[in-house]
Design a protein around this motif. Structure first.
Motif, PDB file in Angstrom:
ATOM      1  N   ASP A 146     -10.900 -44.566  38.892  1.00 38.46           N
ATOM      2  CA  ASP A 146     -11.164 -43.165  39.205  1.00 38.46           C
ATOM      3  C   ASP A 146     -10.392 -42.717  40.440  1.00 38.46           C
ATOM      4  O   ASP A 146      -9.784 -41.639  40.461  1.00 38.46           O
ATOM      5  CB  ASP A 146     -12.662 -42.945  39.407  1.00 38.46           C
ATOM      6  N   LYS A 147     -10.400 -43.551  41.464  1.00 40.76           N
ATOM      7  CA  LYS A 147      -9.690 -43.201  42.704  1.00 40.76           C
ATOM      8  C   LYS A 147      -8.186 -43.097  42.477  1.00 40.76           C
ATOM      9  O   LYS A 147      -7.508 -42.265  43.081  1.00 40.76           O
ATOM     10  CB  LYS A 147     -10.002 -44.242  43.791  1.00 40.76           C
ATOM     11  N   LYS A 148      -7.663 -43.928  41.588  1.00 41.73           N
ATOM     12  CA  LYS A 148      -6.219 -43.936  41.345  1.00 41.73           C
ATOM     13  C   LYS A 148      -5.767 -42.778  40.458  1.00 41.73           C
ATOM     14  O   LYS A 148      -4.705 -42.182  40.701  1.00 41.73           O
ATOM     15  CB  LYS A 148      -5.817 -45.266  40.697  1.00 41.73           C
ATOM     16  N   LYS A 193      -7.847 -39.959  39.197  1.00 41.63           N
ATOM     17  CA  LYS A 193      -8.495 -38.635  39.247  1.00 41.63           C
ATOM     18  C   LYS A 193      -7.547 -37.584  39.805  1.00 41.63           C
ATOM     19  O   LYS A 193      -7.424 -36.479  39.246  1.00 41.63           O
ATOM     20  CB  LYS A 193      -9.773 -38.707  40.086  1.00 41.63           C
ATOM     21  N   SER A 194      -6.839 -37.924  40.883  1.00 40.76           N
ATOM     22  CA  SER A 194      -5.916 -36.975  41.503  1.00 40.76           C
ATOM     23  C   SER A 194      -4.690 -36.710  40.631  1.00 40.76           C
ATOM     24  O   SER A 194      -3.982 -35.717  40.809  1.00 40.76           O
ATOM     25  CB  SER A 194      -5.463 -37.484  42.877  1.00 40.76           C
ATOM     26  N   THR A 247     -17.743 -42.756  42.463  1.00 43.31           N
ATOM     27  CA  THR A 247     -16.956 -41.563  42.814  1.00 43.31           C
ATOM     28  C   THR A 247     -16.797 -40.631  41.614  1.00 43.31           C
ATOM     29  O   THR A 247     -16.070 -39.648  41.690  1.00 43.31           O
ATOM     30  CB  THR A 247     -15.547 -41.996  43.272  1.00 43.31           C
TER      31      THR A 247
END
Length: 203
Positions: free
Chosen positions: A81-83, A85-86, A120
């Motif tokens: 998700d952290k990698k 999502k953006s 997250t």
């Protein structure tokens, strides 16, 4: 003769019906269009895929609180998700289990687990177990990557997160990452289906 004709028609109808039921019960295949849903998140708000206006697609993961496989993948799911999502591919986690059968998978336990782990991403409850059969999810975790194409969400990958459920440091093939990376450059994943490894969904 008339009776034989009626019997033949009934047999054909039964075969067609059985075939249709078999297909619809198996869930999505690669290239199918995924329909939207509206499920309760751990913050008690309803979440739909249409809420994410800027998303290019989604990493939908059916997971839960208690399954050892799901627990083993929690940090990797957060990392996904952290990698991504953006970059337009957020994680949407869904708990498909029946809490009456699977103790520890009730909504309050979901809230606690998400807080303890620092999720997250949305962690949704498939109340009534209506969504996971549409997808054809059978395990926790079970991943379905959706890609926006011509205003529709197309299924681009189905299966496991990677090739080592027990040891993250021993992973040699990152199925989900590879699939999303391909989609980000406008290509189809070279590997779009793998066998999901995990606990069976509790109905």
């Amino acid at each position: 003769m008339k009776t034989l004709k009626i019997s033949a028609v009934l047999i054909v109808f039964a075969v067609i019906t059985a075939f249709s039921l078999k297909n619809t019960s198996e869930g999505y295949k690669i290239g199918d269009t995924a329909t939207d849903f509206k499920l309760k998140n751990i913050d008690e708000k309803l979440v739909s895929l249409s809420d994410f206006d800027s998303a290019k697609g989604f990493i939908v993961i059916f997971t839960c609180n208690h399954c050892p496989y799901s627990v083993a993948y929690e940090d990797r799911i957060i990392a996904l998700d952290k990698k991504y999502k953006s970059k337009g591919y957020p994680v949407i986690a869904i708990n498909p289990n029946n809490p009456e059968i699977s103790k520890g998978d009730d909504f309050v336990s979901m809230q606690k687990r998400a807080k303890d782990k620092g999720f997250t991403f949305p962690y949704l409850f498939d109340e009534g177990q209506k969504i996971f059969p549409q997808y054809g999810a059978t395990r926790t975790p079970h991943v379905f990557i959706l890609n926006k194409e011509n205003n529709a969400l197309k299924v681009a990958y189905i299966g496991a997160i990677d090739n080592n459920s027990q040891n993250a440091s021993a992973v040699t093939e990152k199925y989900v990452e590879n699939a999303v990376e391909a989609l980000l450059i406008g290509e189809k994943p070279s590997l779009d289906f793998t066998k999901a490894i995990g606990c069976s969904i509790k109905k």
